[in-house]
Every structure is written in structure tokens, then in C-alpha cells.
Design an enzyme around this catalytic site. Structure first.
Site, PDB file in Angstrom:
ATOM      1  N   LYS A 164       0.803  -1.218   0.000  1.00  0.00           N
ATOM      2  CA  LYS A 164       0.000   0.000   0.000  1.00  0.00           C
ATOM      3  C   LYS A 164       0.836   1.268   0.000  1.00  0.00           C
ATOM      4  CE  LYS A 164      -4.422  -1.697   1.535  1.00  0.00           C
ATOM      5  NZ  LYS A 164      -5.610  -1.546   2.372  1.00  0.00           N
ATOM      6  N   LYS A 194      -4.366  -9.182  -5.519  1.00  0.00           N
ATOM      7  CA  LYS A 194      -5.635  -9.630  -4.951  1.00  0.00           C
ATOM      8  C   LYS A 194      -6.742  -8.613  -5.292  1.00  0.00           C
ATOM      9  CE  LYS A 194      -6.136  -7.632  -0.360  1.00  0.00           C
ATOM     10  NZ  LYS A 194      -7.504  -7.172  -0.567  1.00  0.00           N
ATOM     11  N   LYS A 217     -11.037  -3.687  -2.231  1.00  0.00           N
ATOM     12  CA  LYS A 217     -12.054  -2.644  -2.178  1.00  0.00           C
ATOM     13  C   LYS A 217     -11.500  -1.308  -2.614  1.00  0.00           C
ATOM     14  CE  LYS A 217     -13.843  -3.775   2.030  1.00  0.00           C
ATOM     15  NZ  LYS A 217     -12.742  -3.397   2.888  1.00  0.00           N
TER      16      LYS A 217
END
Ligand code: ATP
Ligand code: MG
Length: 330
Positions: A112, A193, A196
Site C-alpha cells: 500500500k 488480490k 475494495k
């Protein structure tokens, strides 16, 4: 005794990765009569830049979605993390036990932070807050997707460190991961993956997607230049991901589905898969819409959940306060 805890971030709409990777397990544990606590982890959701109005909306939508999936507030504690301040208070204690190199090695942090110029400290210490989430309730089991395994191991490490520093207090939390459904891949990049928070909405199938949107996303899913349908996760990750999704929904094995799809090219196969997904998600989508029409009820569920969560946490928190030396007696 077992106690189950898990959380989900209100960072967007729940997708089928969350559903098959985590939520389905939650429902099963709840219906088995286990002692279960589920948290909408809004404090985690602000570790990356966010819009306050969107966050508010997402919290209610997530509540509606969890209820629509089968979470029953009479059997589960369902609450919003920030309404129980002990999460933040306990996380400080774990922050003082954790070391910087250990956090720097967490894969989610690496993923991230990769695209960010300025990395928020909150993103770096996210796993510490997650440790506090779990241990505040002395949870023994944590049902999560495979991407969360390292975080649960860190929680175990910090539980151990607390126990050896201040005396036996926390049980070692154990991750419950469904090996088959633990990691659903992005439709646009099968090396990543499904997430959201990914900016490409076509990368995921949301539980609230209308049939036409869903069909379009499946059509656009990345496959490869071979037209037959075969299950070869290593060399054909895109097709394998579609087969995995298909398999989760129907309970058939990928090999059985390949047999059924014999003679179809990837384009035709995608139409068949889209039908299956649409048919299965339709009832959930309709229930989410119904719950979204009852915002007052959703708020009541969360308030009642917070009350119960707080009652469960307070004894543990007082014990921790005493052990670290905050408690000076009355
Ligand atoms: P974000 O991108 O904001 O991190 P997310 O999609 O990763 O969102 P989380 O709220 O972080 O969702 O995770 C909720 C639960 O869903 C966790 O248990 C996580 O392990 C699981 N999960 C998330 N993505 C997947 C996936 N692609 N496959 C299986 N499980 C997943
Ligand atoms: Mg995540």
C-alpha cells in the site's frame, strides 16, 4: 473457551473476495453458536486519504451489507471500531512493545505504501491497531483472508511480548483461513488480490453490482490468448481466477467446470459465468437495498453493538491498565 473476532474496512463496497474469503466464514461461525465479534474498522479506513462523507456512507452501506449477508445482531456483536475508544488506548501499549523493523516488513504496508510519496504513519502502524482490535477482546480465533496472515502472526508475537513483559494475560490468536477461498484475484491483474480500495472498479465484483455492470466486468476480465477453458493456475492465472470464483459459488471443482465448459471459448465461458454470478448475487443485492432504506435501524444495530463490545472489553482493559502500572489503586 473460543472467542472469534474479525474486522472489515469501510473503504468501499464489499466484493466477492471479502465475501468468500471472510464473511462467509463469519456467518458459519455465528450460526454454529460461537462467541463472535465483528467490527467495522473505520479507524483503519483513514490510514489512506479519504473523503469524510464517503466514509460515513460506507459505514452504513457496510452495515447493511453484513446484515444482508446473514450477520444477525442477536447472535453476533457487530459494531463500529471508533465508537469503542479502548481500541486506540490499547494500541498505544502495543506500539510501545513493537519494533520498527518488524512493521517495515509487513507485506500489506509494502504494497500500500509503494505508490505513495508521503507515507502516513498510520499506515505503518496499522497492524498494531489490528493487534489491539483482536486482543482487546482476548480473541482466540480470527477468520480472515490469506492476505492478513502476517498481521495475525504479528498479533501473536505482540501478545507473547506483552505476556512475557507484564505476566500471562492474552491468549495466542489463531488465524482461520479457508485455503480455497483465501485469495481472490483482481479481474484486471491476476497477480494482485481483489481489493475494495483499488481505483479500477472493473478489477472487482461488488455485491451491489447491477446485472449489466456485472456482465460487463466479467467480459472485460483479463484472460490470455488461449481460447479453451483449462485450469492451470500457474500459467493461466486469469482463467484460473474465474474458475475459482465459479467454483466458490457453485461448490463444483474447477475441473468439473472445465468439463461443463468444453467446447466454449473464453468469451462464451465468461457469459456462462456472468449468469451464475448474477443469479447468486441478486438476492443479496436486493437485501442490501432494503436495509439501506432503514438507516435508523442500521444506526441502532451499531449502537447496541458498541454497548455490547464495550462491556466485553472493559474487564480486559482494566486488567491491562493494572499490569502496565497505570492503575494506582483507589
Ligand atoms: P482494502 O483494499 O481497503 O484493504 P480489502 O478488499 O482488502 O480492502 P479489507 O477490509 O482490508 O478488504 O479486508 C476484509 C477481509 O476480507 C479480510 O479478512 C481480508 O483478508 C479479506 N479479503 C480481502 N481481499 C480478499 C481477496 N481478494 N480474497 C479473499 N479474501 C480477501
Ligand atoms: Mg485489505
Amino acid at each position: 473457551p473460543r472467542r472469534i473476532f474479525s474486522g472489515i474496512q469501510p473503504t468501499g463496497i464489499v466484493h466477492i473476495g471479502n465475501y468468500f474469503g471472510a464473511i462467509q466464514n463469519w456467518i458459519k461461525l455465528q450460526d454454529d453458536g460461537e462467541d463472535v465479534i465483528w467490527s467495522i474498522v473505520d479507524m483503519h479506513a483513514i490510514t489512506l486519504p479519504h473523503d469524510p462523507n464517503e466514509l460515513r456512507q460506507n459505514i452504513l452501506k457496510l452495515t447493511a451489507t453484513l446484515l444482508a449477508c446473514g450477520i444477525d445482531p442477536d447472535k453476533s456483536i457487530l459494531f463500529q471500531q471508533s465508537t469503542v475508544p479502548m481500541h486506540a488506548e490499547l494500541s498505544w501499549i502495543f506500539a510501545c512493545l513493537a519494533t520498527m523493523p518488524k512493521l517495515a516488513h509487513q507485506p500489506q504496508y509494502k504494497e500500500k505504501s509503494e505508490k505513495l510519496k508521503d507515507i502516513p504513519l498510520g499506515l505503518y502502524i496499522y497492524p498494531i491497531l489490528q493487534t489491539a482490535d483482536i486482543l482487546l477482546y482476548k480473541a482466540t480465533h480470527v477468520p480472515v483472508g490469506e492476505d492478513q496472515l502476517q498481521h495475525i502472526q504479528l498479533a501473536e508475537h505482540l501478545a507473547q511480548k506483552f505476556n512475557s513483559t507484564y505476566g500471562e494475560t492474552f491468549p495466542m490468536p489463531i488465524a482461520i483461513v479457508n485455503k480455497d477461498t483465501g485469495r481472490i484475484k483482481s479481474l484486471r491483474d491476476p497477480t494482485q488480490k481483489m481489493s475494495k480500495s483499488c481505483s479500477d472498479v472493473k478489477s472487482r465484483i461488488d455485491l451491489t453490482d447491477e446485472p449489466d455492470v456485472l456482465l460487463n466486468k466479467v467480459k472485460k476480465a483479463i484472460t490470455d490468448f488461449t481460447s479453451e477453458i483449462t485450469y492451470e493456475p500457474e500459467v493461466r492465472p486469469g482463467v484460473a481466477n474465474l474458475l475459482n470464483i465459479h467454483s466458490m459459488i457453485t461448490g463444483k471443482t474447477p475441473e468439473e467446470i472445465c468439463k461443463e465448459a468444453e467446447g466454449l471459448d473464453t468469451g462464451k465461458y465468461k457469459l456462462m459465468l456472468a449468469d451464475v454470478i448474477i443469479e447468486n448475487l441478486n438476492p443479496i443485492r436486493k437485501r442490501i437495498e432494503q436495509y439501506m432504506n432503514e438507516p435508523q435501524y442500521l444506526k441502532e444495530v451499531l449502537q447496541e453493538g458498541a454497548r455490547k463490545a464495550e462491556l466485553t472489553a472493559i474487564t480486559n482493559w482494566l486488567e491491562v491498565r493494572n499490569k502496565v502500572g497505570y492503575g494506582i489503586g483507589t
